[in-house]
Design a protein around this motif. Structure first.
Motif, PDB file in Angstrom:
ATOM      1  N   ASP A  96     -88.123 -35.591 -46.919  1.00  0.00           N
ATOM      2  CA  ASP A  96     -88.364 -35.717 -48.351  1.00  0.00           C
ATOM      3  C   ASP A  96     -89.829 -35.965 -48.719  1.00  0.00           C
ATOM      4  N   ARG A  97     -90.419 -37.063 -48.245  1.00  0.00           N
ATOM      5  CA  ARG A  97     -91.751 -37.427 -48.713  1.00  0.00           C
ATOM      6  C   ARG A  97     -92.854 -36.511 -48.229  1.00  0.00           C
ATOM      7  N   SER A  98     -92.776 -36.150 -46.934  1.00  0.00           N
ATOM      8  CA  SER A  98     -93.843 -35.302 -46.404  1.00  0.00           C
ATOM      9  C   SER A  98     -93.421 -34.598 -45.130  1.00  0.00           C
ATOM     10  N   CYS A  99     -93.710 -33.321 -45.070  1.00  0.00           N
ATOM     11  CA  CYS A  99     -93.462 -32.541 -43.849  1.00  0.00           C
ATOM     12  C   CYS A  99     -94.694 -32.555 -42.947  1.00  0.00           C
ATOM     13  N   LEU A 100     -95.714 -33.310 -43.328  1.00  0.00           N
ATOM     14  CA  LEU A 100     -96.859 -33.529 -42.432  1.00  0.00           C
ATOM     15  C   LEU A 100     -96.524 -34.757 -41.594  1.00  0.00           C
ATOM     16  N   SER A 101     -96.126 -34.536 -40.345  1.00  0.00           N
ATOM     17  CA  SER A 101     -95.467 -35.595 -39.575  1.00  0.00           C
ATOM     18  C   SER A 101     -96.288 -36.155 -38.425  1.00  0.00           C
ATOM     19  N   THR A 102     -97.226 -35.399 -37.924  1.00  0.00           N
ATOM     20  CA  THR A 102     -98.007 -35.923 -36.793  1.00  0.00           C
ATOM     21  C   THR A 102     -99.510 -35.721 -37.028  1.00  0.00           C
ATOM     22  N   PHE A 103    -100.265 -36.536 -36.349  1.00  0.00           N
ATOM     23  CA  PHE A 103    -101.722 -36.442 -36.417  1.00  0.00           C
ATOM     24  C   PHE A 103    -102.176 -35.065 -35.932  1.00  0.00           C
ATOM     25  N   ALA A 104    -101.604 -34.604 -34.828  1.00  0.00           N
ATOM     26  CA  ALA A 104    -102.017 -33.313 -34.263  1.00  0.00           C
ATOM     27  C   ALA A 104    -101.748 -32.169 -35.244  1.00  0.00           C
ATOM     28  N   GLN A 105    -100.597 -32.252 -35.913  1.00  0.00           N
ATOM     29  CA  GLN A 105    -100.245 -31.220 -36.894  1.00  0.00           C
ATOM     30  C   GLN A 105    -101.268 -31.209 -38.045  1.00  0.00           C
ATOM     31  N   CYS A 106    -101.633 -32.385 -38.521  1.00  0.00           N
ATOM     32  CA  CYS A 106    -102.592 -32.481 -39.627  1.00  0.00           C
ATOM     33  C   CYS A 106    -103.979 -32.017 -39.193  1.00  0.00           C
ATOM     34  N   LEU A 107    -104.333 -32.349 -37.973  1.00  0.00           N
ATOM     35  CA  LEU A 107    -105.652 -31.951 -37.480  1.00  0.00           C
ATOM     36  C   LEU A 107    -105.738 -30.426 -37.335  1.00  0.00           C
ATOM     37  N   ASP A 108    -104.665 -29.823 -36.832  1.00  0.00           N
ATOM     38  CA  ASP A 108    -104.616 -28.354 -36.768  1.00  0.00           C
ATOM     39  C   ASP A 108    -104.824 -27.748 -38.150  1.00  0.00           C
TER      40      ASP A 108
ATOM     41  N   TRP B 193     -85.632 -33.089 -34.820  1.00  0.00           N
ATOM     42  CA  TRP B 193     -85.712 -31.981 -35.778  1.00  0.00           C
ATOM     43  C   TRP B 193     -87.036 -31.950 -36.544  1.00  0.00           C
ATOM     44  N   TRP B 194     -87.637 -33.106 -36.739  1.00  0.00           N
ATOM     45  CA  TRP B 194     -88.873 -33.221 -37.529  1.00  0.00           C
ATOM     46  C   TRP B 194     -90.106 -32.771 -36.745  1.00  0.00           C
ATOM     47  N   ASP B 195     -89.988 -32.637 -35.434  1.00  0.00           N
ATOM     48  CA  ASP B 195     -91.140 -32.487 -34.545  1.00  0.00           C
ATOM     49  C   ASP B 195     -91.675 -31.045 -34.576  1.00  0.00           C
ATOM     50  N   PRO B 196     -92.931 -30.882 -35.016  1.00  0.00           N
ATOM     51  CA  PRO B 196     -93.494 -29.524 -35.045  1.00  0.00           C
ATOM     52  C   PRO B 196     -93.495 -28.855 -33.668  1.00  0.00           C
ATOM     53  N   GLU B 197     -93.370 -29.658 -32.612  1.00  0.00           N
ATOM     54  CA  GLU B 197     -93.406 -29.088 -31.253  1.00  0.00           C
ATOM     55  C   GLU B 197     -92.028 -29.037 -30.589  1.00  0.00           C
ATOM     56  N   PHE B 198     -90.962 -29.287 -31.353  1.00  0.00           N
ATOM     57  CA  PHE B 198     -89.620 -29.315 -30.769  1.00  0.00           C
ATOM     58  C   PHE B 198     -89.214 -27.938 -30.214  1.00  0.00           C
TER      59      PHE B 198
ATOM     60  N   ARG C  83     -85.567 -49.561 -29.370  1.00  0.00           N
ATOM     61  CA  ARG C  83     -84.573 -48.838 -28.562  1.00  0.00           C
ATOM     62  C   ARG C  83     -85.156 -47.991 -27.447  1.00  0.00           C
ATOM     63  N   SER C  84     -86.245 -47.288 -27.782  1.00  0.00           N
ATOM     64  CA  SER C  84     -86.827 -46.418 -26.758  1.00  0.00           C
ATOM     65  C   SER C  84     -88.267 -46.078 -27.064  1.00  0.00           C
ATOM     66  N   CYS C  85     -89.106 -46.170 -26.064  1.00  0.00           N
ATOM     67  CA  CYS C  85     -90.492 -45.742 -26.191  1.00  0.00           C
ATOM     68  C   CYS C  85     -90.656 -44.285 -25.779  1.00  0.00           C
ATOM     69  N   LEU C  86     -89.533 -43.614 -25.477  1.00  0.00           N
ATOM     70  CA  LEU C  86     -89.577 -42.171 -25.253  1.00  0.00           C
ATOM     71  C   LEU C  86     -89.362 -41.516 -26.609  1.00  0.00           C
ATOM     72  N   SER C  87     -90.444 -41.038 -27.216  1.00  0.00           N
ATOM     73  CA  SER C  87     -90.404 -40.695 -28.637  1.00  0.00           C
ATOM     74  C   SER C  87     -90.472 -39.209 -28.954  1.00  0.00           C
ATOM     75  N   THR C  88     -91.016 -38.423 -28.054  1.00  0.00           N
ATOM     76  CA  THR C  88     -91.098 -36.987 -28.358  1.00  0.00           C
ATOM     77  C   THR C  88     -90.607 -36.156 -27.176  1.00  0.00           C
ATOM     78  N   PHE C  89     -90.194 -34.943 -27.501  1.00  0.00           N
ATOM     79  CA  PHE C  89     -89.736 -34.002 -26.494  1.00  0.00           C
ATOM     80  C   PHE C  89     -90.856 -33.731 -25.478  1.00  0.00           C
ATOM     81  N   ALA C  90     -92.070 -33.526 -25.996  1.00  0.00           N
ATOM     82  CA  ALA C  90     -93.197 -33.211 -25.099  1.00  0.00           C
ATOM     83  C   ALA C  90     -93.454 -34.358 -24.118  1.00  0.00           C
ATOM     84  N   GLN C  91     -93.383 -35.577 -24.632  1.00  0.00           N
ATOM     85  CA  GLN C  91     -93.589 -36.749 -23.772  1.00  0.00           C
ATOM     86  C   GLN C  91     -92.533 -36.802 -22.668  1.00  0.00           C
ATOM     87  N   CYS C  92     -91.281 -36.556 -23.029  1.00  0.00           N
ATOM     88  CA  CYS C  92     -90.198 -36.587 -22.029  1.00  0.00           C
ATOM     89  C   CYS C  92     -90.341 -35.454 -21.025  1.00  0.00           C
TER      90      CYS C  92
END
Lengths: 280, 280
Positions: free
Chosen positions: A148-160, B179-184, B149-158
């Motif tokens: 809802d609020r923003s589809c800009l979700s990661t630093f890397a995505q914004c930097l790209d 689902w939110w992850d631009p790199e999923f 719950r978990s410090c495993l936070s992204t697909f790329a990290q795992c």
């Protein structure tokens, strides 16, 4: 106590008008105010003079209008509103408009389409931003706001995206939104001091009781703010530090003066121009 | 209706015992059950026979014990408990133990240290996992769980971690968490079918009313599940699909049979072995 780079984002004292916030922050020795459009609009045309007369700097104007609109006329109207906000930012002396662009349109499930729409919107706004001398400040927002609020979700995505947009764009970094990201540190280093427009302070409460409005006062949560300050010093960041708290369950229920006093006390070790002492 | 690859994770019917869940799922034509340690322990030594007699497959056992412990003896005890769970998984015929390892220890702010501790724990568990024939299934958990719950936070990290661990490790992918992850998408393609051990279905509700337990029934949220199913078909994934819902505000308050009936109905288009029809 060196507060020369320190600002309070006015949403932190949600119940204060712009006039009350300007007075309250200046009274506490805070040197800057992050302004929200709604409060500036409510104050009217003299908002810029009010802030200038108090001697406060304005690290940013919050926020862009959402562009999560598939209807072409509505999308165009949202761009016009964003142009108005860029002009307002320029009038207030803010060098950055914080971009929080919304995400999925009603009924939409295609997040890639939402992201492409935001990218298009920013490209369309860029000439106006450059002319106004106000940067589009892309803020990576926590993934729990991706619907809802923003589809800009990661630093890397914004930097790209910034790298594609070029001059007139940059990053608004907020520890609350980015602290979990294994690539946050690398992102800060890659961005370098020029791309980081302002740096927001906040804390992550564990447990977090509300998805939207339970952000913590600096020091009450788990974020290692001294660590991030250290990285900013390493890369030569010399921009603002700005506390921003959404807290309907706690800080918004308190007196503004108390919130400001605690914010100054908690943030002081992290915002001085000299590097802070190493923490145990 | 081809449900041959379809399982229900038993937390979806939280109020059912293991026996009730096995009966209820089999009665509805579901072919698999994702088992939780707590329910299997409560049932006792005949849990494996119960599931086998009902003809259900077990895509995974949930979850590993947390290792967010700086005390060495406590950490060692957590590893022992994890070895027990690997043995339990093997006994149940589960090829995967879902790794949800916790994150920060009490008072800790160093997320990198927490991540290093998890990596160390997984390396220590790997020989036991290999001997038991049960994979360590690293599950990227939504960043809103990164503190606890978990410090495993992204697909790329795992995936990075899996590549370091090698044989005996893989990924548990859940659309809710990723689902939110631009790199999923890129992560799914990079992992390929062999590294994806099981695929969890769920939906993201907008708004989400509770950080922990307001996950949506498939179809009630914003996730484009058909899209991800398409990618899984493209890369040749032929493993399980498993619905898993934490929902204290809705589905956990309903009768288990109703939850199962709706889950089957909603998931059927996405779990058949043949590619699903293109969605409008």
């Amino acid at each position: 106590m060196d507060l020369s780079r320190f600002a309070i984002n006015q949403i932190t004292t949600k119940n204060w008008t712009l006039g009350q916030a300007v007075d309250g922050y200046a009274r506490a020795g805070v040197r800057g105010i992050g302004v929200w459009t709604e409060y500036a609009d409510a104050h009217g045309a003299s908002a810029a003079k009010l802030i200038r007369d108090a001697g406060l700097f304005v690290p940013c104007l919050c926020t862009s209008a959402w562009v999560n609109l598939t209807d072409k006329a509505a999308f165009a109207a949202a761009l016009d509103e964003n142009r108005r906000r860029l002009d307002l930012a320029a009038d207030l002396g803010a060098k950055t408009l914080v971009v929080v662009p919304g995400s999925l349109a009603t009924g939409e499930k295609d997040l890639r389409a939402a992201r492409a729409r935001v990218s298009d919107a920013l490209e369309e706004l860029l000439p106006h931003a450059r002319a106004a001398g106000v940067a589009l400040g892309l803020e990576p927002l926590h993934p729990m706001y991706a619907a809802d609020r923003s589809c800009l979700s990661t630093f890397a995505q914004c930097l790209d995206l910034c790298e594609r947009l070029g001059e007139g764009s940059g990053i608004v970094a907020d520890v609350y939104h980015c602290w979990w990201d294994p690539e946050f540190e690398e992102g800060l280093r890659k961005a370098g001091p020029d791309k980081i427009l302002t740096f927001h302070l906040c804390d992550w409460l564990a447990p977090t009781r509300d998805v939207y409005q339970d952000r913590g006062m600096v020091g009450d949560g788990v974020i290692d703010i001294a660590h991030y300050r250290g990285i900013l010093d390493e890369i030569g960041y010399d921009g603002p530090f700005e506390i921003e708290i959404f807290s309907k369950l706690d800080w918004w229920t308190r007196d503004g003066d108390e919130t400001v006093r605690v914010a100054v006390h908690r943030c002081a070790p992290f915002v001085a121009t000299r590097p802070p002492p190493a923490l145990a």
